[in-house]
Design a protein around this motif. Structure first.
Motif, PDB file in Angstrom:
ATOM      1  N   ILE A 145       9.595  -1.020  -0.548  1.00 13.57           N
ATOM      2  CA  ILE A 145       8.873  -0.724  -1.792  1.00 13.57           C
ATOM      3  C   ILE A 145       8.503  -2.023  -2.494  1.00 13.57           C
ATOM      4  O   ILE A 145       7.359  -2.240  -2.909  1.00 13.57           O
ATOM      5  CB  ILE A 145       9.735   0.136  -2.745  1.00 13.57           C
ATOM      6  CG1 ILE A 145      10.073   1.472  -2.102  1.00 13.57           C
ATOM      7  CG2 ILE A 145       9.016   0.340  -4.069  1.00 13.57           C
ATOM      8  CD1 ILE A 145      11.098   2.286  -2.878  1.00 13.57           C
ATOM      9  N   ARG A 146       9.497  -2.916  -2.612  1.00 13.46           N
ATOM     10  CA  ARG A 146       9.250  -4.186  -3.296  1.00 13.46           C
ATOM     11  C   ARG A 146       8.119  -4.952  -2.636  1.00 13.46           C
ATOM     12  O   ARG A 146       7.259  -5.528  -3.308  1.00 13.46           O
ATOM     13  CB  ARG A 146      10.518  -5.049  -3.278  1.00 13.46           C
ATOM     14  CG  ARG A 146      11.590  -4.575  -4.255  1.00 13.46           C
ATOM     15  CD  ARG A 146      12.852  -5.393  -4.059  1.00 13.46           C
ATOM     16  NE  ARG A 146      13.971  -4.894  -4.852  1.00 13.46           N
ATOM     17  CZ  ARG A 146      14.268  -5.334  -6.074  1.00 13.46           C
ATOM     18  NH1 ARG A 146      13.547  -6.267  -6.628  1.00 13.46           N
ATOM     19  NH2 ARG A 146      15.304  -4.836  -6.721  1.00 13.46           N
ATOM     20  N   LYS A 147       8.128  -4.948  -1.295  1.00  7.28           N
ATOM     21  CA  LYS A 147       7.069  -5.671  -0.597  1.00  7.28           C
ATOM     22  C   LYS A 147       5.721  -5.008  -0.828  1.00  7.28           C
ATOM     23  O   LYS A 147       4.713  -5.692  -1.004  1.00  7.28           O
ATOM     24  CB  LYS A 147       7.385  -5.728   0.891  1.00  7.28           C
ATOM     25  CG  LYS A 147       8.426  -6.781   1.215  1.00  7.28           C
ATOM     26  CD  LYS A 147       8.462  -7.018   2.701  1.00  7.28           C
ATOM     27  CE  LYS A 147       8.821  -8.446   2.981  1.00  7.28           C
ATOM     28  NZ  LYS A 147       8.698  -8.759   4.411  1.00  7.28           N
ATOM     29  N   ALA A 148       5.695  -3.674  -0.815  1.00  7.47           N
ATOM     30  CA  ALA A 148       4.434  -2.960  -1.002  1.00  7.47           C
ATOM     31  C   ALA A 148       3.821  -3.301  -2.356  1.00  7.47           C
ATOM     32  O   ALA A 148       2.603  -3.405  -2.479  1.00  7.47           O
ATOM     33  CB  ALA A 148       4.655  -1.463  -0.883  1.00  7.47           C
ATOM     34  N   ILE A 149       4.667  -3.488  -3.365  1.00 12.42           N
ATOM     35  CA  ILE A 149       4.106  -3.792  -4.679  1.00 12.42           C
ATOM     36  C   ILE A 149       4.037  -5.284  -4.957  1.00 12.42           C
ATOM     37  O   ILE A 149       3.812  -5.701  -6.078  1.00 12.42           O
ATOM     38  CB  ILE A 149       4.863  -3.072  -5.812  1.00 12.42           C
ATOM     39  CG1 ILE A 149       6.310  -3.532  -5.858  1.00 12.42           C
ATOM     40  CG2 ILE A 149       4.767  -1.569  -5.649  1.00 12.42           C
ATOM     41  CD1 ILE A 149       7.062  -2.939  -7.012  1.00 12.42           C
ATOM     42  N   GLY A 150       4.236  -6.092  -3.915  1.00 12.07           N
ATOM     43  CA  GLY A 150       3.889  -7.501  -4.074  1.00 12.07           C
ATOM     44  C   GLY A 150       4.994  -8.526  -3.927  1.00 12.07           C
ATOM     45  O   GLY A 150       4.772  -9.690  -4.215  1.00 12.07           O
ATOM     46  N   ALA A 151       6.196  -8.125  -3.467  1.00 15.75           N
ATOM     47  CA  ALA A 151       7.242  -9.123  -3.265  1.00 15.75           C
ATOM     48  C   ALA A 151       6.960  -9.889  -1.986  1.00 15.75           C
ATOM     49  O   ALA A 151       6.640  -9.287  -0.960  1.00 15.75           O
ATOM     50  CB  ALA A 151       8.602  -8.449  -3.172  1.00 15.75           C
ATOM     51  N   SER A 152       7.060 -11.213  -2.056  1.00 17.67           N
ATOM     52  CA  SER A 152       6.860 -12.009  -0.845  1.00 17.67           C
ATOM     53  C   SER A 152       8.183 -12.061  -0.086  1.00 17.67           C
ATOM     54  O   SER A 152       9.227 -11.756  -0.647  1.00 17.67           O
ATOM     55  CB  SER A 152       6.424 -13.420  -1.234  1.00 17.67           C
ATOM     56  OG  SER A 152       7.488 -14.072  -1.890  1.00 17.67           O
ATOM     57  N   PRO A 153       8.141 -12.437   1.198  1.00 18.33           N
ATOM     58  CA  PRO A 153       9.395 -12.544   1.957  1.00 18.33           C
ATOM     59  C   PRO A 153      10.417 -13.428   1.245  1.00 18.33           C
ATOM     60  O   PRO A 153      11.603 -13.134   1.238  1.00 18.33           O
ATOM     61  CB  PRO A 153       8.952 -13.178   3.274  1.00 18.33           C
ATOM     62  CG  PRO A 153       7.527 -12.800   3.413  1.00 18.33           C
ATOM     63  CD  PRO A 153       6.975 -12.735   2.027  1.00 18.33           C
ATOM     64  N   ILE A 185      12.413 -11.698  -1.435  1.00 17.84           N
ATOM     65  CA  ILE A 185      13.476 -10.843  -0.880  1.00 17.84           C
ATOM     66  C   ILE A 185      14.637 -11.704  -0.402  1.00 17.84           C
ATOM     67  O   ILE A 185      15.809 -11.399  -0.647  1.00 17.84           O
ATOM     68  CB  ILE A 185      12.921  -9.997   0.288  1.00 17.84           C
ATOM     69  CG1 ILE A 185      11.706  -9.184  -0.152  1.00 17.84           C
ATOM     70  CG2 ILE A 185      14.005  -9.104   0.866  1.00 17.84           C
ATOM     71  CD1 ILE A 185      11.979  -8.064  -1.096  1.00 17.84           C
ATOM     72  N   VAL A 203      11.632  -7.338   6.963  1.00 20.51           N
ATOM     73  CA  VAL A 203      11.374  -5.898   6.829  1.00 20.51           C
ATOM     74  C   VAL A 203       9.880  -5.680   6.635  1.00 20.51           C
ATOM     75  O   VAL A 203       9.253  -6.305   5.793  1.00 20.51           O
ATOM     76  CB  VAL A 203      12.137  -5.339   5.603  1.00 20.51           C
ATOM     77  CG1 VAL A 203      11.623  -3.956   5.250  1.00 20.51           C
ATOM     78  CG2 VAL A 203      13.621  -5.306   5.879  1.00 20.51           C
ATOM     79  N   ARG A 204       9.290  -4.786   7.451  1.00 17.15           N
ATOM     80  CA  ARG A 204       7.856  -4.523   7.270  1.00 17.15           C
ATOM     81  C   ARG A 204       7.712  -3.330   6.349  1.00 17.15           C
ATOM     82  O   ARG A 204       8.379  -2.312   6.521  1.00 17.15           O
ATOM     83  CB  ARG A 204       7.201  -4.271   8.624  1.00 17.15           C
ATOM     84  CG  ARG A 204       7.242  -5.527   9.486  1.00 17.15           C
ATOM     85  CD  ARG A 204       6.456  -5.363  10.737  1.00 17.15           C
ATOM     86  NE  ARG A 204       5.076  -4.961  10.443  1.00 17.15           N
ATOM     87  CZ  ARG A 204       4.316  -4.322  11.322  1.00 17.15           C
ATOM     88  NH1 ARG A 204       4.801  -3.995  12.492  1.00 17.15           N
ATOM     89  NH2 ARG A 204       3.073  -3.998  11.002  1.00 17.15           N
ATOM     90  N   PRO A 205       6.843  -3.464   5.381  1.00 13.64           N
ATOM     91  CA  PRO A 205       6.773  -2.414   4.363  1.00 13.64           C
ATOM     92  C   PRO A 205       6.551  -1.015   4.932  1.00 13.64           C
ATOM     93  O   PRO A 205       7.188  -0.080   4.471  1.00 13.64           O
ATOM     94  CB  PRO A 205       5.608  -2.860   3.473  1.00 13.64           C
ATOM     95  CG  PRO A 205       5.035  -4.083   4.071  1.00 13.64           C
ATOM     96  CD  PRO A 205       5.963  -4.594   5.087  1.00 13.64           C
TER      97      PRO A 205
END
Lengths: 423, 240
Positions: free
Chosen positions: A319-327, A330, A414-416
């Motif tokens: 979820i975090r990645k989908a809304i814009g968190a970069s690797p 994380i 982790v892939r979104p």
């Protein structure tokens, strides 16, 4: 930073029990490091205590038995030093290194009396003024033997405060005893100084001028041993070279082979200390290694728990990645959590370790053992300093980062879509 | 043209490689309200993932605002998602241990917006969606419709140009579904946001202005649906 720690705190709070269990292993590891190093320091402190009463840059030299035939003489001959060997040290090439040269001659088995009080089995120890500096003799009243005493062969004596106390009926005003006469064997000496005693066997040594004792006991020029202070020999190699040269010179003078190791002996307190320091360093390193391996168990535990955390939070990371968190966002989260757990419990372990060291100091550190009527402390100041605390902090941060790195990379990868599918 | 796809192919590798998208050509204008409709297995979710830069494609080209989106690094993909796109999911995908307002704040956090400012903005959006009183509640304390509105607030807070909604009504009852679709329509009209809804429900698709049918990995017919009740579904069709 604030946001990062809020996130970490939330995560830790959700998994309180397992965080505590994991943290325990880390705390234990650091606790072991601190306690081991503290005990090691205490042990080295106790070792070093024996040497603290002496100037560290002294050598003692004496005669032995030859093991090689030389100059027409067979081996197995006794070599005895004499006054000329002391004078040898005042000449080049030795004079540039040597400061003061002394010798002592000890004659034991006397009884010392003062009025109706007496001491049995005391020793007369004939010596020179510089002996007091070399052996760090502390004078509490009066003075030590001086040049004039030597030249005039005065019958003067320096005794320990414990004896003086006994003679003064337990009084502490040692000045009362100065100038008074005591009898040692059949000889009368005037008290010129009171020195501090340490309840060891040395306390029974009474210091008198060397020339006096030489006259009384009709000694020839031969001496038992000579002690001298030196300077300018800073490495083990320099010391060895000096010793070799000195031995060769003395050996030759006494018609022994220059390379005969047993004809004369040298005991070098400086190299002794160097070796002691080396031993101390090895002990220190060994204790660190043992401690670090103990800590390793804790670190593996943290790494393990972080992997589980990552597994559990895969969906959230998606979820975090989908809304814009970069690797990196994380990764930071996981590494920060790992470092926080490690550092927090590490500090608890450190505090407990220091507490244990203090307890050790208060109990074992105060207990003394009687060995040959000398009291020896088992541990002297078994604590660790600020430097170890700083080093341990560094270790904790590095360890926490390492523990978090593999799980963090897993989390960052982790892939979104996979994460979002993971319901 | 805001979104353009040329001959996009996607194959899922595996023991049995699955060719999901077989040359998709599609263009969507700025400010459009479109739906992508297809049965399960038609490739519509894969297409949405590619549009949302959540997944890579093997062949072809995908442009957003004339910018080619292909083989991006994770970091720049994250940046594009953060700046240009807003997501609304079937299962809401709110973070369960964060309150409504914290969930809405999160995209701004990843933009580096300060704590105070992003909290104020999140509150503003929640208020607009009628959820002000629920700001301090956790997702499991809210109804499905409320959760979806929180998710929409989260999608809107970064002022994205495009909102991608994957079965946004899939987990909602019919009444709430109508509300959510009306909300999306309103956003499209008032904010001029491009909204792309993926669905298999004709009633949902009917709310949009253009319906793109996808079947077996290729785009089928495209219906203009500006008169919402004109098509076969019309007034007689219910949403569920």
């Amino acid at each position: 930073m604030h946001d990062l720690f809020t996130e970490v705190w939330e995560s830790v709070r959700r998994n309180r029990l397992r965080t505590i269990l994991t943290g325990f292993a880390v705390a234990w590891g650091i606790f072991m490091i601190i306690v081991l190093l503290g005990a090691g320091n205490g042990l080295m402190g106790a070792f070093n205590q024996g040497g603290r009463d002496f100037a560290s840059n002294t050598m003692m030299m004496g005669g032995g038995w030859t093991t090689k035939p030389y100059d027409g003489l067979k081996e197995g001959r006794r070599v005895r030093l004499d006054m000329s060997d002391m004078e040898r040290l005042d000449k080049e090439p030795f004079a540039q290194y040597v400061d003061d040269v002394t010798t002592t001659h000890t004659q034991g088995g006397f009884t010392m009396t003062y009025g109706r009080r007496y001491y049995t089995n005391v020793s007369l120890c004939g010596t020179f003024p510089s002996y007091s500096d070399m052996n760090k003799i502390q004078i509490v009243a009066g003075r030590f033997i001086n040049e004039k005493d030597i030249n005039e062969r005065r019958k003067v004596i320096v005794l320990s405060n414990l004896m003086a106390q006994n003679f003064l009926n337990g009084g502490n005003n040692f000045r009362d005893l100065l100038g008074k006469r005591v009898k040692v064997g059949n000889f009368s000496f005037q008290v010129i100084g009171i020195r501090k005693g340490d309840e060891s066997s040395d306390d029974r040594d009474l210091y008198v001028p060397y020339s006096t004792i030489k006259t009384i006991f009709a000694l020839d020029n031969r001496i038992d041993q000579m002690t001298f202070t030196f300077h300018g020999l800073n490495t083990e190699e320099e010391n060895e070279a000096f010793e070799k040269e000195l031995k060769a010179s003395v050996n030759t003078a006494h018609r022994a082979a220059p390379d005969d190791e047993s004809a004369t002996w040298i005991w070098n307190r400086f190299t002794q200390n160097l070796q002691m320091e080396k031993g101390s360093r090895i002990l220190h390193t060994a204790l660190w290694i043992i401690g670090l391996f103990t800590l390793l168990g804790g670190i593996v535990g943290v790494s393990n728990i972080m992997l589980i955390t990552v597994k559990e939070r895969t969906h959230e990371f998606g979820i975090r990645k989908a809304i814009g968190a970069s690797p990196w966002n994380i990764m930071k989260l996981i590494v920060a959590e790992s470092v926080t757990i490690t550092a927090f419990f590490g500090y608890i372990g450190m505090a407990l370790g220091m507490l244990a060291c203090t307890l050790m100091d208060k109990t074992l550190g105060q207990s003394e053992m009687e060995v040959f009527d000398q009291s020896i402390r088992l541990l002297v100041n078994p604590t660790v300093g600020m430097d170890v605390a700083l080093e341990a902090t560094l270790v904790l941060i590095i360890a926490g980062t390492l523990a978090g790195l593999a799980p963090a990379r897993k989390a960052a990868r982790v892939r979104p879509i996979e994460a979002l599918r993971d319901e | 043209m805001q979104i353009e796809l040329h001959n996009v192919h996607k194959t899922y590798e595996g023991a049995q490689p699955l060719h999901v998208l077989k040359g998709v050509n599609l263009s969507i204008e700025k400010g459009e309200f479109v739906s992508i409709m297809g049965a399960s297995g038609s490739g519509k979710s894969t297409l949405l993932n590619i549009l949302g830069i959540l997944d890579n494609y093997d062949e072809g080209e995908y442009f957003v605002d004339g910018q080619l989106i292909k083989n991006l690094s994770e970091r720049s993909a994250a940046r594009y998602r953060n700046k240009m796109l807003g997501f609304v999911f079937q299962s809401f995908n709110l973070i369960s241990f964060k309150t409504a307002v914290e969930n809405v704040e999160l995209p701004l956090f990843y933009q580096g917006v300060g704590r105070k400012r992003r909290h104020d903005m999140a509150m503003e959006y929640l208020e607009r969606l009628g959820l002000k009183e629920w700001a301090g509640h956790y997702p499991n304390e809210m109804s499905g419709g409320q959760k979806q509105r929180v998710a929409i607030a989260r999608a809107l807070i970064t002022h994205p140009q495009i909102i991608l909604a994957d079965e946004p009504t899939g987990a909602l009852d019919s009444k709430t579904s109508v509300e959510v679709m009306e909300l999306l329509g309103q956003l499209n009209r008032e904010e001029k946001v491009t909204i792309i809804v993926v669905t298999h429900e004709s009633g949902v698709a009917n709310c949009t202005n253009r319906i793109i049918h996808i079947k077996d990995g290729v785009i089928g017919n495209i219906e203009e649906n500006s008169r919402h009740n004109a098509s076969a579904f019309g007034t007689t069709t219910v949403m569920k």
